[in-house]
Motif scaffolding. Structure first.
Motif, PDB file in Angstrom:
ATOM      1  N   ILE A  94      -0.350  21.369  -2.553  1.00  0.00           N
ATOM      2  CA  ILE A  94       1.077  21.157  -3.317  1.00  0.00           C
ATOM      3  C   ILE A  94       2.310  20.848  -2.469  1.00  0.00           C
ATOM      4  O   ILE A  94       3.097  20.100  -2.439  1.00  0.00           O
ATOM      5  CB  ILE A  94       1.336  22.023  -4.424  1.00  0.00           C
ATOM      6  N   GLY A  95       2.375  21.978  -1.173  1.00  0.00           N
ATOM      7  CA  GLY A  95       3.480  21.895  -0.470  1.00  0.00           C
ATOM      8  C   GLY A  95       3.479  20.663   0.421  1.00  0.00           C
ATOM      9  O   GLY A  95       4.443  20.051   0.421  1.00  0.00           O
ATOM     10  N   LEU A  96       2.277  20.429   1.130  1.00  0.00           N
ATOM     11  CA  LEU A  96       2.171  19.396   1.991  1.00  0.00           C
ATOM     12  C   LEU A  96       2.376  18.084   1.203  1.00  0.00           C
ATOM     13  O   LEU A  96       2.742  16.864   1.697  1.00  0.00           O
ATOM     14  CB  LEU A  96       0.883  19.538   2.634  1.00  0.00           C
ATOM     15  N   GLY A  97       1.631  17.909  -0.011  1.00  0.00           N
ATOM     16  CA  GLY A  97       1.794  16.773  -0.711  1.00  0.00           C
ATOM     17  C   GLY A  97       3.112  16.453  -1.388  1.00  0.00           C
ATOM     18  O   GLY A  97       3.638  15.353  -1.093  1.00  0.00           O
ATOM     19  N   THR A  98       4.051  17.336  -1.310  1.00  0.00           N
ATOM     20  CA  THR A  98       5.359  17.250  -1.800  1.00  0.00           C
ATOM     21  C   THR A  98       6.141  16.629  -0.597  1.00  0.00           C
ATOM     22  O   THR A  98       6.925  15.656  -0.668  1.00  0.00           O
ATOM     23  CB  THR A  98       5.823  18.496  -2.395  1.00  0.00           C
ATOM     24  N   ILE A  99       5.889  17.427   0.492  1.00  0.00           N
ATOM     25  CA  ILE A  99       6.746  16.603   1.726  1.00  0.00           C
ATOM     26  C   ILE A  99       6.135  15.255   2.133  1.00  0.00           C
ATOM     27  O   ILE A  99       7.061  14.436   2.370  1.00  0.00           O
ATOM     28  CB  ILE A  99       6.186  17.702   2.727  1.00  0.00           C
ATOM     29  N   CYS A 100       4.853  15.029   1.928  1.00  0.00           N
ATOM     30  CA  CYS A 100       4.340  13.552   2.171  1.00  0.00           C
ATOM     31  C   CYS A 100       5.068  12.716   1.135  1.00  0.00           C
ATOM     32  O   CYS A 100       5.434  11.508   1.613  1.00  0.00           O
ATOM     33  CB  CYS A 100       2.910  13.610   2.375  1.00  0.00           C
ATOM     34  N   SER A 101       5.284  13.081  -0.189  1.00  0.00           N
ATOM     35  CA  SER A 101       5.797  12.393  -1.128  1.00  0.00           C
ATOM     36  C   SER A 101       7.464  12.004  -0.751  1.00  0.00           C
ATOM     37  O   SER A 101       7.719  10.722  -1.024  1.00  0.00           O
ATOM     38  CB  SER A 101       5.680  12.961  -2.518  1.00  0.00           C
ATOM     39  N   ILE A 102       8.060  12.953  -0.430  1.00  0.00           N
ATOM     40  CA  ILE A 102       9.308  12.878  -0.067  1.00  0.00           C
ATOM     41  C   ILE A 102       9.458  11.684   1.312  1.00  0.00           C
ATOM     42  O   ILE A 102      10.320  10.826   1.253  1.00  0.00           O
ATOM     43  CB  ILE A 102       9.987  13.805   0.444  1.00  0.00           C
ATOM     44  N   VAL A 103       8.689  11.689   2.095  1.00  0.00           N
ATOM     45  CA  VAL A 103       8.842  10.987   3.303  1.00  0.00           C
ATOM     46  C   VAL A 103       8.383   9.512   2.895  1.00  0.00           C
ATOM     47  O   VAL A 103       8.763   8.352   3.428  1.00  0.00           O
ATOM     48  CB  VAL A 103       7.698  11.501   4.333  1.00  0.00           C
ATOM     49  N   LEU A 104       7.259   9.250   1.953  1.00  0.00           N
ATOM     50  CA  LEU A 104       6.885   8.064   1.494  1.00  0.00           C
ATOM     51  C   LEU A 104       7.832   7.423   0.546  1.00  0.00           C
ATOM     52  O   LEU A 104       8.055   6.312   0.640  1.00  0.00           O
ATOM     53  CB  LEU A 104       5.443   8.312   0.696  1.00  0.00           C
ATOM     54  N   ALA A 105       8.771   8.212  -0.035  1.00  0.00           N
ATOM     55  CA  ALA A 105       9.730   7.830  -1.045  1.00  0.00           C
ATOM     56  C   ALA A 105      10.897   7.154  -0.026  1.00  0.00           C
ATOM     57  O   ALA A 105      11.333   5.998  -0.519  1.00  0.00           O
ATOM     58  CB  ALA A 105      10.544   8.830  -1.859  1.00  0.00           C
ATOM     59  N   TRP A 136       0.873  -1.036   0.107  1.00  0.00           N
ATOM     60  CA  TRP A 136       0.021   0.022  -0.092  1.00  0.00           C
ATOM     61  C   TRP A 136       0.818   1.258  -0.044  1.00  0.00           C
ATOM     62  O   TRP A 136       0.549   2.308  -0.471  1.00  0.00           O
ATOM     63  CB  TRP A 136      -0.886  -0.060   1.408  1.00  0.00           C
ATOM     64  N   LYS A 137       2.088   1.071   0.483  1.00  0.00           N
ATOM     65  CA  LYS A 137       2.951   2.187   0.655  1.00  0.00           C
ATOM     66  C   LYS A 137       3.269   2.662  -0.908  1.00  0.00           C
ATOM     67  O   LYS A 137       3.351   3.917  -1.156  1.00  0.00           O
ATOM     68  CB  LYS A 137       4.330   1.905   1.274  1.00  0.00           C
ATOM     69  N   SER A 138       3.739   1.746  -1.624  1.00  0.00           N
ATOM     70  CA  SER A 138       4.138   2.014  -3.088  1.00  0.00           C
ATOM     71  C   SER A 138       2.880   2.657  -3.773  1.00  0.00           C
ATOM     72  O   SER A 138       3.107   3.719  -4.411  1.00  0.00           O
ATOM     73  CB  SER A 138       4.463   0.937  -3.790  1.00  0.00           C
ATOM     74  N   TYR A 139       1.356   2.276  -3.649  1.00  0.00           N
ATOM     75  CA  TYR A 139       0.447   2.751  -4.435  1.00  0.00           C
ATOM     76  C   TYR A 139       0.129   4.272  -3.864  1.00  0.00           C
ATOM     77  O   TYR A 139       0.116   5.224  -4.523  1.00  0.00           O
ATOM     78  CB  TYR A 139      -0.686   2.039  -4.110  1.00  0.00           C
ATOM     79  N   LEU A 140       0.256   4.410  -2.518  1.00  0.00           N
ATOM     80  CA  LEU A 140       0.029   5.646  -1.791  1.00  0.00           C
ATOM     81  C   LEU A 140       1.093   6.695  -2.439  1.00  0.00           C
ATOM     82  O   LEU A 140       0.812   7.743  -2.657  1.00  0.00           O
ATOM     83  CB  LEU A 140       0.125   5.571  -0.427  1.00  0.00           C
ATOM     84  N   PHE A 141       2.486   6.197  -2.430  1.00  0.00           N
ATOM     85  CA  PHE A 141       3.397   7.062  -2.954  1.00  0.00           C
ATOM     86  C   PHE A 141       3.211   7.635  -4.258  1.00  0.00           C
ATOM     87  O   PHE A 141       3.265   8.756  -4.706  1.00  0.00           O
ATOM     88  CB  PHE A 141       4.745   6.549  -2.760  1.00  0.00           C
ATOM     89  N   LEU A 142       2.783   6.739  -5.311  1.00  0.00           N
ATOM     90  CA  LEU A 142       2.665   6.863  -6.659  1.00  0.00           C
ATOM     91  C   LEU A 142       1.363   7.726  -6.913  1.00  0.00           C
ATOM     92  O   LEU A 142       1.234   8.969  -7.234  1.00  0.00           O
ATOM     93  CB  LEU A 142       2.321   5.668  -7.389  1.00  0.00           C
ATOM     94  N   ILE A 143       0.326   7.626  -5.934  1.00  0.00           N
ATOM     95  CA  ILE A 143      -0.917   8.255  -6.191  1.00  0.00           C
ATOM     96  C   ILE A 143      -0.638   9.740  -5.527  1.00  0.00           C
ATOM     97  O   ILE A 143      -1.303  10.704  -6.220  1.00  0.00           O
ATOM     98  CB  ILE A 143      -2.115   7.651  -5.260  1.00  0.00           C
ATOM     99  N   THR A 144      -0.131   9.825  -4.415  1.00  0.00           N
ATOM    100  CA  THR A 144       0.293  11.161  -3.973  1.00  0.00           C
ATOM    101  C   THR A 144       1.107  12.030  -5.025  1.00  0.00           C
ATOM    102  O   THR A 144       0.784  13.232  -5.228  1.00  0.00           O
ATOM    103  CB  THR A 144       0.984  11.132  -2.605  1.00  0.00           C
ATOM    104  N   SER A 145       2.006  11.514  -5.590  1.00  0.00           N
ATOM    105  CA  SER A 145       2.949  12.159  -6.227  1.00  0.00           C
ATOM    106  C   SER A 145       2.228  12.781  -7.548  1.00  0.00           C
ATOM    107  O   SER A 145       2.411  13.773  -8.221  1.00  0.00           O
ATOM    108  CB  SER A 145       4.185  11.645  -6.808  1.00  0.00           C
ATOM    109  N   VAL A 146       1.281  11.677  -8.230  1.00  0.00           N
ATOM    110  CA  VAL A 146       0.735  12.065  -9.469  1.00  0.00           C
ATOM    111  C   VAL A 146      -0.308  13.127  -8.810  1.00  0.00           C
ATOM    112  O   VAL A 146      -0.473  14.110  -9.888  1.00  0.00           O
ATOM    113  CB  VAL A 146      -0.080  10.802  -9.957  1.00  0.00           C
TER     114      VAL A 146
END
Length: 96
Positions: free
Chosen positions: A46-57, A8-18
């Protein structure tokens, strides 16, 4: 040893970044349609999503028993987002 799979982490990371990338490209049309009322909300997303994407990465790439194809795609989108944000901040700071 178990077979590698996407979690689920991979899917959440991809969905968040897209979604963050889509929000970046749709910022101007949405702002025009709503007469700039939703712009602060979209910029915060955009700002919070980018930070979440980096953490999920970090979480996705530290997991050993997981396929890396979806996290690599998410990392490409997140890298694009970070490059665009940094370039706009750099241009905005140096235009004065």
């Amino acid at each position: 040893m178990s077979a590698k799979k996407h979690s689920w982490k991979s899917y959440l990371f991809l969905i968040t970044s897209v979604l963050v990338t889509a929000a970046m490209f749709l910022l101007d049309p949405i702002a025009r349609a709503n007469s700039e009322t939703l712009t602060p909300v979209i910029l915060a997303f955009i700002g919070l999503g980018t930070i979440c994407s980096i953490v999920l990465a970090v979480f996705c790439f530290r997991t050993l028993n997981e396929k890396k194809t979806l996290p690599i795609l998410g990392l490409l989108f997140t890298s694009l987002n970070v490059i665009l944000i940094v370039s706009f901040l750099w241009i905005g700071a140096n235009i004065v």
